[in-house]
Design a protein around this motif. Sequence first.
Motif, PDB file in Angstrom:
ATOM      1  N   MET A 263       0.837  -1.200   0.000  1.00  0.00           N
ATOM      2  CA  MET A 263       0.000   0.000   0.000  1.00  0.00           C
ATOM      3  C   MET A 263       0.875   1.255   0.000  1.00  0.00           C
ATOM      4  O   MET A 263       0.600   2.222  -0.727  1.00  0.00           O
ATOM      5  N   SER A 264       1.931   1.239   0.781  1.00  0.00           N
ATOM      6  CA  SER A 264       2.837   2.397   0.838  1.00  0.00           C
ATOM      7  C   SER A 264       3.538   2.605  -0.504  1.00  0.00           C
ATOM      8  O   SER A 264       3.714   3.741  -0.951  1.00  0.00           O
ATOM      9  N   LEU A 265       3.939   1.516  -1.151  1.00  0.00           N
ATOM     10  CA  LEU A 265       4.582   1.649  -2.458  1.00  0.00           C
ATOM     11  C   LEU A 265       3.613   2.236  -3.482  1.00  0.00           C
ATOM     12  O   LEU A 265       4.014   3.052  -4.321  1.00  0.00           O
ATOM     13  N   ALA A 266       2.344   1.852  -3.404  1.00  0.00           N
ATOM     14  CA  ALA A 266       1.352   2.416  -4.318  1.00  0.00           C
ATOM     15  C   ALA A 266       1.240   3.927  -4.127  1.00  0.00           C
ATOM     16  O   ALA A 266       1.147   4.689  -5.105  1.00  0.00           O
ATOM     17  N   ILE A 267       1.270   4.374  -2.869  1.00  0.00           N
ATOM     18  CA  ILE A 267       1.221   5.808  -2.575  1.00  0.00           C
ATOM     19  C   ILE A 267       2.450   6.506  -3.147  1.00  0.00           C
ATOM     20  O   ILE A 267       2.359   7.534  -3.824  1.00  0.00           O
ATOM     21  N   MET A 268       3.617   5.941  -2.876  1.00  0.00           N
ATOM     22  CA  MET A 268       4.857   6.540  -3.372  1.00  0.00           C
ATOM     23  C   MET A 268       4.874   6.589  -4.891  1.00  0.00           C
ATOM     24  O   MET A 268       5.335   7.568  -5.496  1.00  0.00           O
ATOM     25  N   ILE A 283       7.134  -5.078  -5.286  1.00  0.00           N
ATOM     26  CA  ILE A 283       7.928  -4.963  -4.067  1.00  0.00           C
ATOM     27  C   ILE A 283       8.270  -6.368  -3.569  1.00  0.00           C
ATOM     28  O   ILE A 283       7.437  -7.278  -3.616  1.00  0.00           O
ATOM     29  N   TRP A 284       9.506  -6.537  -3.105  1.00  0.00           N
ATOM     30  CA  TRP A 284       9.955  -7.835  -2.597  1.00  0.00           C
ATOM     31  C   TRP A 284       9.496  -7.994  -1.153  1.00  0.00           C
ATOM     32  O   TRP A 284       9.718  -7.138  -0.305  1.00  0.00           O
ATOM     33  N   LEU A 285       8.822  -9.115  -0.881  1.00  0.00           N
ATOM     34  CA  LEU A 285       8.345  -9.416   0.462  1.00  0.00           C
ATOM     35  C   LEU A 285       9.138 -10.601   1.015  1.00  0.00           C
ATOM     36  O   LEU A 285       8.884 -11.750   0.650  1.00  0.00           O
ATOM     37  N   PRO A 286      10.111 -10.345   1.877  1.00  0.00           N
ATOM     38  CA  PRO A 286      11.006 -11.423   2.349  1.00  0.00           C
ATOM     39  C   PRO A 286      10.261 -12.562   3.034  1.00  0.00           C
ATOM     40  O   PRO A 286      10.662 -13.723   2.923  1.00  0.00           O
ATOM     41  N   TRP A 287       9.193 -12.243   3.779  1.00  0.00           N
ATOM     42  CA  TRP A 287       8.486 -13.301   4.501  1.00  0.00           C
ATOM     43  C   TRP A 287       7.727 -14.245   3.569  1.00  0.00           C
ATOM     44  O   TRP A 287       7.364 -15.339   3.953  1.00  0.00           O
ATOM     45  N   LYS A 288       7.512 -13.807   2.320  1.00  0.00           N
ATOM     46  CA  LYS A 288       6.895 -14.680   1.327  1.00  0.00           C
ATOM     47  C   LYS A 288       7.920 -15.230   0.338  1.00  0.00           C
ATOM     48  O   LYS A 288       7.631 -16.169  -0.405  1.00  0.00           O
ATOM     49  N   GLY A 289       9.096 -14.627   0.324  1.00  0.00           N
ATOM     50  CA  GLY A 289      10.133 -15.074  -0.602  1.00  0.00           C
ATOM     51  C   GLY A 289       9.786 -14.813  -2.057  1.00  0.00           C
ATOM     52  O   GLY A 289      10.214 -15.544  -2.948  1.00  0.00           O
ATOM     53  N   GLN A 290       9.037 -13.733  -2.328  1.00  0.00           N
ATOM     54  CA  GLN A 290       8.638 -13.437  -3.697  1.00  0.00           C
ATOM     55  C   GLN A 290       8.250 -11.975  -3.827  1.00  0.00           C
ATOM     56  O   GLN A 290       8.067 -11.262  -2.838  1.00  0.00           O
ATOM     57  N   TYR A 291       8.142 -11.551  -5.088  1.00  0.00           N
ATOM     58  CA  TYR A 291       7.700 -10.194  -5.365  1.00  0.00           C
ATOM     59  C   TYR A 291       6.183 -10.104  -5.291  1.00  0.00           C
ATOM     60  O   TYR A 291       5.466 -11.063  -5.587  1.00  0.00           O
ATOM     61  N   HIS A 292       5.708  -8.939  -4.913  1.00  0.00           N
ATOM     62  CA  HIS A 292       4.276  -8.648  -4.925  1.00  0.00           C
ATOM     63  C   HIS A 292       4.055  -7.513  -5.920  1.00  0.00           C
ATOM     64  O   HIS A 292       4.676  -6.442  -5.817  1.00  0.00           O
ATOM     65  N   ASP A 293       3.204  -7.747  -6.928  1.00  0.00           N
ATOM     66  CA  ASP A 293       2.925  -6.725  -7.924  1.00  0.00           C
ATOM     67  C   ASP A 293       2.031  -5.645  -7.337  1.00  0.00           C
ATOM     68  O   ASP A 293       1.041  -5.934  -6.653  1.00  0.00           O
ATOM     69  N   VAL A 294       2.380  -4.395  -7.601  1.00  0.00           N
ATOM     70  CA  VAL A 294       1.574  -3.250  -7.194  1.00  0.00           C
ATOM     71  C   VAL A 294       1.087  -2.566  -8.459  1.00  0.00           C
ATOM     72  O   VAL A 294       1.892  -2.077  -9.251  1.00  0.00           O
ATOM     73  N   CYS A 465       5.608 -15.443 -19.257  1.00  0.00           N
ATOM     74  CA  CYS A 465       6.000 -16.216 -18.070  1.00  0.00           C
ATOM     75  C   CYS A 465       6.435 -15.352 -16.900  1.00  0.00           C
ATOM     76  O   CYS A 465       6.844 -15.875 -15.859  1.00  0.00           O
ATOM     77  N   ARG A 466       6.375 -14.047 -17.050  1.00  0.00           N
ATOM     78  CA  ARG A 466       6.825 -13.166 -15.975  1.00  0.00           C
ATOM     79  C   ARG A 466       6.015 -13.370 -14.712  1.00  0.00           C
ATOM     80  O   ARG A 466       4.831 -13.687 -14.757  1.00  0.00           O
ATOM     81  N   VAL A 467       6.664 -13.141 -13.568  1.00  0.00           N
ATOM     82  CA  VAL A 467       6.010 -13.302 -12.270  1.00  0.00           C
ATOM     83  C   VAL A 467       4.948 -12.223 -12.106  1.00  0.00           C
ATOM     84  O   VAL A 467       5.137 -11.084 -12.502  1.00  0.00           O
ATOM     85  N   GLY A 468       3.829 -12.580 -11.503  1.00  0.00           N
ATOM     86  CA  GLY A 468       2.778 -11.616 -11.234  1.00  0.00           C
ATOM     87  C   GLY A 468       1.721 -11.601 -12.315  1.00  0.00           C
ATOM     88  O   GLY A 468       1.710 -12.419 -13.237  1.00  0.00           O
ATOM     89  N   ARG A 469       0.817 -10.627 -12.199  1.00  0.00           N
ATOM     90  CA  ARG A 469      -0.278 -10.514 -13.153  1.00  0.00           C
ATOM     91  C   ARG A 469       0.279 -10.186 -14.537  1.00  0.00           C
ATOM     92  O   ARG A 469       1.059  -9.248 -14.695  1.00  0.00           O
ATOM     93  N   PRO A 470      -0.103 -10.937 -15.583  1.00  0.00           N
ATOM     94  CA  PRO A 470       0.418 -10.672 -16.923  1.00  0.00           C
ATOM     95  C   PRO A 470      -0.062  -9.330 -17.453  1.00  0.00           C
ATOM     96  O   PRO A 470      -1.219  -8.948 -17.250  1.00  0.00           O
ATOM     97  N   SER A 471       0.841  -8.610 -18.095  1.00  0.00           N
ATOM     98  CA  SER A 471       0.496  -7.308 -18.670  1.00  0.00           C
ATOM     99  C   SER A 471       0.053  -7.484 -20.110  1.00  0.00           C
ATOM    100  O   SER A 471       0.621  -8.302 -20.837  1.00  0.00           O
ATOM    101  N   PRO A 472      -0.933  -6.715 -20.563  1.00  0.00           N
ATOM    102  CA  PRO A 472      -1.371  -6.795 -21.961  1.00  0.00           C
ATOM    103  C   PRO A 472      -0.237  -6.444 -22.919  1.00  0.00           C
ATOM    104  O   PRO A 472       0.548  -5.523 -22.664  1.00  0.00           O
ATOM    105  N   ILE A 473      -0.141  -7.187 -24.031  1.00  0.00           N
ATOM    106  CA  ILE A 473       0.887  -6.946 -25.036  1.00  0.00           C
ATOM    107  C   ILE A 473       0.229  -6.804 -26.401  1.00  0.00           C
ATOM    108  O   ILE A 473      -0.893  -7.249 -26.627  1.00  0.00           O
ATOM    109  N   LEU A 474       0.944  -6.149 -27.314  1.00  0.00           N
ATOM    110  CA  LEU A 474       0.500  -5.999 -28.692  1.00  0.00           C
ATOM    111  C   LEU A 474       1.563  -6.574 -29.608  1.00  0.00           C
ATOM    112  O   LEU A 474       2.759  -6.312 -29.431  1.00  0.00           O
ATOM    113  N   ILE A 475       1.127  -7.358 -30.587  1.00  0.00           N
ATOM    114  CA  ILE A 475       2.034  -7.949 -31.580  1.00  0.00           C
ATOM    115  C   ILE A 475       1.642  -7.396 -32.941  1.00  0.00           C
ATOM    116  O   ILE A 475       0.459  -7.432 -33.308  1.00  0.00           O
TER     117      ILE A 475
END
Length: 588
Positions: A263-268, A283-294, A465-475
């Motif tokens: 939430m703080s990163l979203a504000i920043m 943002i990297w969350l050490p207690w989960k061992g993974q990135y969290h998409d904002v 295959c990127r981690v997190g929610r996939p972003s829309p792409i155009l080909i």
Amino acid sequence: MGLPVDFVPRQWIGTNCFRHTDFSLSHLASTVKANNLKIIVIIPAKEVASTIAGVIQETVRPLVVAGIISSTVVIDANSKDRTGEIAARYGATVIQRKDIAPELGPSQGKGDALWRALKATDGDIIAFLDGDTGDPNPAHLLGILGPLLLDDRIHMVRGCFERPFKTPNGDLHANEGGRVTELTARPLLNLHFAELAVFSQPLAGEFAARRSLLESLQFPVGYGIEIATLIDAWKLVGLDGLAEVDLGTRQNAHKPLRDLAPMSLAIMSVVEKRRGNELPGRIWLPWKGQYHDVADIERPPLKFYNSHTIGINEGTKLAASKVRRPPDEMSGMCNFRDIGGYPVSSGSHLRRHLVFRSADLNGLTLVGKVKLQALSISMIFDLRRPEEIKDHMNKGSVYESWISSRDGPKRFITPVFRDDDFAPEALAQRLMGYSGESTEGTVKVYRSILLKSGAALKAILSCLCRVGRPSPILINCTAGKDRTGIIIMVLMLLAGCSAKDVAREYHLSEEGLGTQWKAEVIERLTNTPPFIGKDALTVQRAVGARVDVMKDVVTMVKRDWGGIEGFLRQELHIPEEVIRKSKQTLRA
């Protein structure tokens, strides 16, 4: 944007700060009636069955009975706890987020819900209320409406309140709520937008504004919505156009401490964006061992969207079998569409709002740019050679300027053809292959394109295959038919689409390219070797997108490699994990 340290807006505090007790029900009701105003209350809701009835019945209903509020709209996030059912029972109009602007895909957060709600409603003044308030009171709504109704200078009113922290045993600790406000929002405003530091609660979710202002603002889709609309409104109407009302004491649910970092990163992120900077959207969350998409996507000002984006990619909300709209001259985009919606073998469907295709975007207009921004397309895979791009490039064009800007999508140049593929002999052979009466020549050419698409396919699959929610792409490529068509075939087959649907999607380019484009190309080819002296039907086949051609290409893939996964493994040596993750991403 900082101010001298002794800046104290005493005059503003005296004229633009209020208490909710300053406004009476009868006075505001007479003002609404005298000015014939329409006021809409919007309540974004997600799993708030225990509180939504109180908000509607206790906070809003007295103002409905008095004639102040015209309608109450609850924007539900497909809540499983019967939030929508309860809200409807108490008289609210309930709209599911996903049903508003479905061309934009799933709703991505509170800010997206507010933007979509604004789009789905009318009214002169809009009031936003929280649906999780545990101590509802009509004075709260009277407070945020009062200054707008009694002072034409004011365009937005923000609520503020004392928010004590409630312990598990029920004890209340004063001034212990609002942790993100005190540790993130307030320091940022003091540093960069010092005039706005006078607001007690810049992240308060309850506020009201004139529609004319709201439709001029960008809406971040996530948690940054409150501070973003505050900053942007200030830029448009100045501090004198804003007001704050003390709503007393409120009791909302408190989030666990570890939920506050994203939430703080979203504000920043939204603050830095308004200073011309960009922050990473995770943002990297050490207690989960993974990135969290904002989520860092922002919806465009609604007045611009409503004026210029009528019919954005209607294929997104129609069944996949429906023909998409012809080229949009206002947008400057040709052969543009979302490939999603087709059924796949797993029983689901090809994910919508993920993969788009088009011809080149050299003719993109400002209207088209807004459409692409609204779709949140973050990456463009251009299948042309750099020389092709350069030959058609207009450095002053909307597209090239946008691609080069900080907020533009990333363009990856992943050419399919080599330089020698454009030698006169090779080009003539390819064109004649397209124009044969049987499918054999085109299938041969498309097989060659498939084998030359390794670099492009590896880049696209890596993106999926990127981690997190996939972003829309155009080909895209020049016409968005042949090279793009083969890449799209690979993705659809990988997802599990049938040969029939792959061919049907390919055939949509007949409509997507339009009669004018085809007529111009046919005229040019008729006077170009090897078509000089050929009949019109032969030339027409060279620019077509026939269903039988693509069906035979799919048959060829199955015959030569046992299917598209066999091709990816044998020819491109794509790892199993990439194949698995890409397939998973492509399926809804």
